[in-house]
Design an enzyme around this catalytic site. Sequence first.
Site, PDB file in Angstrom:
ATOM      1  N   ASP A 135     -58.466 108.032 -27.023  1.00  0.00           N
ATOM      2  CA  ASP A 135     -59.605 107.427 -26.307  1.00  0.00           C
ATOM      3  C   ASP A 135     -59.696 107.919 -24.862  1.00  0.00           C
ATOM      4  OD1 ASP A 135     -57.484 106.148 -25.076  1.00  0.00           O
ATOM      5  OD2 ASP A 135     -58.099 104.113 -25.614  1.00  0.00           O
ATOM      6  N   GLU A 142     -56.627 102.717 -19.800  1.00  0.00           N
ATOM      7  CA  GLU A 142     -57.606 102.686 -20.886  1.00  0.00           C
ATOM      8  C   GLU A 142     -59.031 102.874 -20.335  1.00  0.00           C
ATOM      9  OE1 GLU A 142     -56.518 103.021 -23.676  1.00  0.00           O
ATOM     10  OE2 GLU A 142     -55.259 101.420 -24.470  1.00  0.00           O
TER      11      GLU A 142
END
Length: 260
Positions: A135, A142
């Site tokens: 990702d 993140e």
Amino acid sequence: MEVVIAPVAELAVLAADAVDALLRRKPTAVLGLATGSSPLRVYDELARRHDEEGLSFDRARGFMLDEYVGLTVDHPQRYRNVIERVIASRVGWDPAAVRGPDGLADDLPAACAAYEQEIAAAGGVDVQLLGIGTDGHIAFNEPGSSLASRTRIKTLTEQTRADNARFFDGDVDRVPRHCLTEGLGTIMEARHLVLLATGRGKAEAVHHLVEGPISALWPATIIQMHPHATVLVDDAAACRLQLADYYRQTYRNKPAWQSL
Ligand code: GLP
């Protein structure tokens, strides 16, 4: 940013060369250590050079990128234990010389602040090894992470927990939900970034990392702003790069005197 597209074994040698040259030039160097499968071959190569070529880590220090919150001291997937197993113990590194954020601290924000101070007190990181998540995360930053973030608590995405379940007997429920991670701002202060990515599963993240717009949606893109970043990828991870031919040509014609 330098992009090198080469077979996996060659990538590991190139990354090890960067660490090796640094340690020989500056025995007290500070190394930034990554977990995950991407740097494992680099650690194998460094361990080989330690055994066969006298590469010494005795005066060096290491700082880990991140740590799960709440894994017990003896948990095999606690990153502190992983790093001990995959590199530190193999190169005779004093455990006290390798530091990581304390995922078992009672006061996690204070542990994060203390970690930042420790890195600064050591003079900052000379070479930072990095992998990349599917990702687009680096360390555990993140998507949505502030591009200027510092070491802090993060919630792992379900994608990352699913990706990392392979280290927890395939059971996603055993993957912690939280971690402590160096921030993108912290990582950007390292003097040289060496990022490794291999396999088709990383192709989209590598495409964004190298050629996408800088965006918190793909946190690794921030390294486009770093003055000395090296991205080491195999053919599969490079398959979505628009300028792949140019990167190959540049690397083929690189002057012999120019190191990473
Ligand atoms: C983990 C780590 C990262 C690592 C990434 C990729 O979640 N926190 O530091 O770069 O995932 O892992 P791998 O190299 O196994 O694909």
